[in-house]
Scaffold this active site. Structure first.
Site, PDB file in Angstrom:
ATOM      1  N   ASP A 137      -1.363  -4.793   3.853  1.00 63.48           N
ATOM      2  CA  ASP A 137      -1.987  -5.783   2.979  1.00 63.48           C
ATOM      3  C   ASP A 137      -1.708  -5.506   1.507  1.00 63.48           C
ATOM      4  O   ASP A 137      -1.689  -6.419   0.686  1.00 63.48           O
ATOM      5  CB  ASP A 137      -3.509  -5.766   3.175  1.00 63.48           C
ATOM      6  CG  ASP A 137      -3.975  -6.752   4.244  1.00 63.48           C
ATOM      7  OD1 ASP A 137      -3.221  -7.694   4.554  1.00 63.48           O
ATOM      8  OD2 ASP A 137      -5.090  -6.560   4.755  1.00 63.48           O
TER       9      ASP A 137
ATOM     10  N   ARG B 164      19.505 -13.085 -16.412  1.00 61.77           N
ATOM     11  CA  ARG B 164      19.890 -13.703 -15.137  1.00 61.77           C
ATOM     12  C   ARG B 164      18.728 -13.732 -14.149  1.00 61.77           C
ATOM     13  O   ARG B 164      18.774 -14.447 -13.153  1.00 61.77           O
ATOM     14  CB  ARG B 164      21.066 -12.924 -14.517  1.00 61.77           C
ATOM     15  CG  ARG B 164      22.337 -12.925 -15.349  1.00 61.77           C
ATOM     16  CD  ARG B 164      23.000 -14.279 -15.383  1.00 61.77           C
ATOM     17  NE  ARG B 164      23.468 -14.688 -14.082  1.00 61.77           N
ATOM     18  CZ  ARG B 164      24.672 -14.358 -13.571  1.00 61.77           C
ATOM     19  NH1 ARG B 164      25.494 -13.591 -14.273  1.00 61.77           N
ATOM     20  NH2 ARG B 164      25.032 -14.779 -12.384  1.00 61.77           N
ATOM     21  N   GLY B 165      17.695 -12.956 -14.405  1.00 66.06           N
ATOM     22  CA  GLY B 165      16.547 -12.907 -13.513  1.00 66.06           C
ATOM     23  C   GLY B 165      15.596 -14.071 -13.731  1.00 66.06           C
ATOM     24  O   GLY B 165      15.759 -14.876 -14.653  1.00 66.06           O
TER      25      GLY B 165
ATOM     26  N   TYR C 127       7.265   2.144  -8.752  1.00 69.51           N
ATOM     27  CA  TYR C 127       7.525   1.046  -9.695  1.00 69.51           C
ATOM     28  C   TYR C 127       6.452   1.009 -10.774  1.00 69.51           C
ATOM     29  O   TYR C 127       6.749   0.859 -11.970  1.00 69.51           O
ATOM     30  CB  TYR C 127       7.566  -0.274  -8.929  1.00 69.51           C
ATOM     31  CG  TYR C 127       7.726  -1.503  -9.786  1.00 69.51           C
ATOM     32  CD1 TYR C 127       8.961  -1.813 -10.354  1.00 69.51           C
ATOM     33  CD2 TYR C 127       6.663  -2.373 -10.012  1.00 69.51           C
ATOM     34  CE1 TYR C 127       9.119  -2.956 -11.141  1.00 69.51           C
ATOM     35  CE2 TYR C 127       6.815  -3.509 -10.795  1.00 69.51           C
ATOM     36  CZ  TYR C 127       8.041  -3.795 -11.351  1.00 69.51           C
ATOM     37  OH  TYR C 127       8.195  -4.920 -12.124  1.00 69.51           O
TER      38      TYR C 127
ATOM     39  N   VAL D 283      12.389 -14.135 -14.775  1.00 73.44           N
ATOM     40  CA  VAL D 283      11.643 -14.100 -16.027  1.00 73.44           C
ATOM     41  C   VAL D 283      12.577 -14.260 -17.219  1.00 73.44           C
ATOM     42  O   VAL D 283      12.311 -15.044 -18.139  1.00 73.44           O
ATOM     43  CB  VAL D 283      10.834 -12.794 -16.140  1.00 73.44           C
ATOM     44  CG1 VAL D 283      10.132 -12.724 -17.496  1.00 73.44           C
ATOM     45  CG2 VAL D 283       9.816 -12.697 -15.015  1.00 73.44           C
TER      46      VAL D 283
ATOM     47  N   ASN E  69       1.243 -11.960 -10.582  1.00 68.93           N
ATOM     48  CA  ASN E  69       2.323 -12.323  -9.653  1.00 68.93           C
ATOM     49  C   ASN E  69       3.016 -13.602 -10.127  1.00 68.93           C
ATOM     50  O   ASN E  69       2.366 -14.642 -10.279  1.00 68.93           O
ATOM     51  CB  ASN E  69       1.751 -12.539  -8.257  1.00 68.93           C
ATOM     52  CG  ASN E  69       1.084 -11.291  -7.711  1.00 68.93           C
ATOM     53  OD1 ASN E  69       1.738 -10.351  -7.286  1.00 68.93           O
ATOM     54  ND2 ASN E  69      -0.244 -11.276  -7.749  1.00 68.93           N
ATOM     55  N   LEU E  70       4.321 -13.517 -10.345  1.00 63.37           N
ATOM     56  CA  LEU E  70       5.094 -14.637 -10.869  1.00 63.37           C
ATOM     57  C   LEU E  70       5.882 -15.341  -9.772  1.00 63.37           C
ATOM     58  O   LEU E  70       6.255 -14.741  -8.762  1.00 63.37           O
ATOM     59  CB  LEU E  70       6.059 -14.135 -11.946  1.00 63.37           C
ATOM     60  CG  LEU E  70       5.430 -13.468 -13.165  1.00 63.37           C
ATOM     61  CD1 LEU E  70       6.524 -12.894 -14.066  1.00 63.37           C
ATOM     62  CD2 LEU E  70       4.563 -14.446 -13.936  1.00 63.37           C
TER      63      LEU E  70
ATOM     64  N   SER F  78       3.881  -5.065 -15.540  1.00 63.16           N
ATOM     65  CA  SER F  78       3.474  -5.648 -14.263  1.00 63.16           C
ATOM     66  C   SER F  78       2.005  -5.344 -14.036  1.00 63.16           C
ATOM     67  O   SER F  78       1.504  -4.293 -14.460  1.00 63.16           O
ATOM     68  CB  SER F  78       4.308  -5.066 -13.119  1.00 63.16           C
ATOM     69  OG  SER F  78       3.739  -5.392 -11.865  1.00 63.16           O
ATOM     70  N   SER F  79       1.322  -6.222 -13.341  1.00 60.47           N
ATOM     71  CA  SER F  79      -0.095  -5.987 -13.048  1.00 60.47           C
ATOM     72  C   SER F  79      -0.310  -4.826 -12.083  1.00 60.47           C
ATOM     73  O   SER F  79      -1.431  -4.320 -11.962  1.00 60.47           O
ATOM     74  CB  SER F  79      -0.731  -7.253 -12.476  1.00 60.47           C
ATOM     75  OG  SER F  79      -0.085  -7.647 -11.282  1.00 60.47           O
ATOM     76  N   CYS F  80       0.755  -4.353 -11.430  1.00 60.73           N
ATOM     77  CA  CYS F  80       0.605  -3.230 -10.493  1.00 60.73           C
ATOM     78  C   CYS F  80       0.406  -1.903 -11.224  1.00 60.73           C
ATOM     79  O   CYS F  80       0.196  -0.870 -10.587  1.00 60.73           O
ATOM     80  CB  CYS F  80       1.805  -3.138  -9.561  1.00 60.73           C
ATOM     81  SG  CYS F  80       3.314  -2.571 -10.350  1.00 60.73           S
TER      82      CYS F  80
ATOM     83  N   HIS G 274       8.911 -11.415  -3.079  1.00 58.09           N
ATOM     84  CA  HIS G 274       7.463 -11.355  -3.148  1.00 58.09           C
ATOM     85  C   HIS G 274       6.850 -12.380  -2.196  1.00 58.09           C
ATOM     86  O   HIS G 274       7.548 -13.205  -1.610  1.00 58.09           O
ATOM     87  CB  HIS G 274       6.992 -11.604  -4.582  1.00 58.09           C
ATOM     88  CG  HIS G 274       7.332 -10.497  -5.523  1.00 58.09           C
ATOM     89  ND1 HIS G 274       8.449 -10.522  -6.338  1.00 58.09           N
ATOM     90  CD2 HIS G 274       6.716  -9.321  -5.776  1.00 58.09           C
ATOM     91  CE1 HIS G 274       8.496  -9.410  -7.055  1.00 58.09           C
ATOM     92  NE2 HIS G 274       7.463  -8.666  -6.740  1.00 58.09           N
TER      93      HIS G 274
ATOM     94  N   LYS H 170       6.760   1.424 -14.936  1.00 59.70           N
ATOM     95  CA  LYS H 170       6.264   0.431 -15.888  1.00 59.70           C
ATOM     96  C   LYS H 170       5.241   1.039 -16.849  1.00 59.70           C
ATOM     97  O   LYS H 170       5.211   0.700 -18.039  1.00 59.70           O
ATOM     98  CB  LYS H 170       5.668  -0.762 -15.139  1.00 59.70           C
ATOM     99  CG  LYS H 170       6.705  -1.660 -14.491  1.00 59.70           C
ATOM    100  CD  LYS H 170       7.627  -2.266 -15.540  1.00 59.70           C
ATOM    101  CE  LYS H 170       8.614  -3.245 -14.948  1.00 59.70           C
ATOM    102  NZ  LYS H 170       9.490  -3.844 -15.989  1.00 59.70           N
TER     103      LYS H 170
END
Length: 310
Positions: free
Chosen positions: A270, A13-14, A137, A16, A166-167, A108-110, A180, A141
């Site tokens: 930032d 449902r999200g 988060y 991605v 970032n998507l 995730s890239s984070c 986001h 991951k």
């Protein structure tokens, strides 16, 4: 992957997950298995184990997660680490228990250190401190990546991890309290235009640099990884190009048709100064992104208008 294989997309449902389902169906996969939260709570270990044992999918795309922007990550820290840990642990261990050999985990890239060299290579994982605002988060991951690596090492499974930048795109979240940066800018620019305002308020200084990937490109990369038979490892997924938040805001304003002035709210954080992924590993295997940023923003804005009205 066999076109008749049973494929479970967790989190369909999200943004991605729904894109992965679209990509699979467009490629002719006709046995895609989905469950919404009312049918299967992925935080319920017993329910997840029973479901996977009963259904025994051939492949799993683990796209389910609690996600949000900088404000949500920084204020709901306990929710972000707990919910993501429990979901990934239940699904990954449940997959192993059910004999599922192939699984793709969406990271995730984070996960990468706040101040690591740019562009960010996969091997930079765990080489420095994380960005404080989304550390819980990111840790969740990272745990998911290590779960996949550890099960592969101990049990010989083929669990692979992909790290998207970032998507944005169809079915995105436009709630200003949890979204986001890009969807937030689309909504704010649209509403400013509709109200006849002259300014667009943007969080921070506008100087941080970010990379953005259209979600259908991300889904294409996920299916590519599984179809290519990759059984282990971490793969960054992005465009290999970034822009400043100021430039992003200007592009959004151009697409939306808002001709106001940007005002930066420097009382807001930032976040990471720069976050550009090195995408050579996946590129060398034959995959590259196809959707340009302005084209993707136009598609996202059309989706926003379709869902919320113009």
């Amino acid at each position: 992957m066999d076109r008749n294989a049973k494929i479970f997309v967790a989190g369909h449902r999200g943004m991605v997950g729904s894109a992965i389902v679209r990509r699979l169906e467009s490629a002719g996969y006709d046995n895609v298995l989905v469950r919404d939260r009312s049918e299967l709570d992925l935080a319920d270990q017993a329910a997840v184990f029973a479901f996977l044992k009963s259904e025994r999918p051939d492949y799993i795309f683990l796209a389910a997660a609690k996600v949000g922007g900088i404000q949500a990550n920084n204020t709901a820290r306990g929710d972000f680490i707990y919910q993501n840990l429990i979901i990934e642990a239940n699904v990954i261990h449940g997959a192993h228990r059910a004999g599922v050999d192939r699984l793709l985990f969406l990271g995730s890239s984070c996960i990468y250190p706040r101040d690591c060299p740019q562009p960010i290579k996969e091997e930079y994982l765990l080489t420095g401190p994380l960005e404080e605002t989304n550390e819980p988060y990111a840790i969740a991951k990272i745990a998911g990546i290590k779960l996949c690596e550890s099960y592969n090492a101990q049990y010989g499974t083929g669990y692979v991890s992909v790290m998207p930048t970032n998507l944005y795109g169809a079915n995105d979240n436009y709630d200003l309290a949890s979204s986001h940066v890009l969807p937030a800018l689309i909504r704010k620019a649209h509403e400013a235009k509709e109200r006849g305002e002259r300014e667009l308020v943007v969080w921070g200084s506008g100087a941080p640099m970010r990379e953005f990937l259209y979600v259908d490109d991300m889904a294409d990369a996920c299916v590519f990884v599984m179809e290519s038979g990759m059984r282990a490892g971490i793969f960054n997924v992005g465009t290999g190009r970034d822009i400043t938040i100021r430039e992003l805001a200007e592009t959004v304003m151009d697409v939306v048709g808002f001709a106001g002035t940007i005002v930066f709210d420097r009382s807001k954080p930032d976040g990471t100064p720069r976050k550009l992924l090195d995408v050579d590993r996946l590129k060398e295997n034959g995959w590259t992104a196809r959707t340009g940023l302005k084209e993707g923003i136009a598609l996202a804005y059309a989706d926003y208008l379709d869902r919320f009205g113009g």
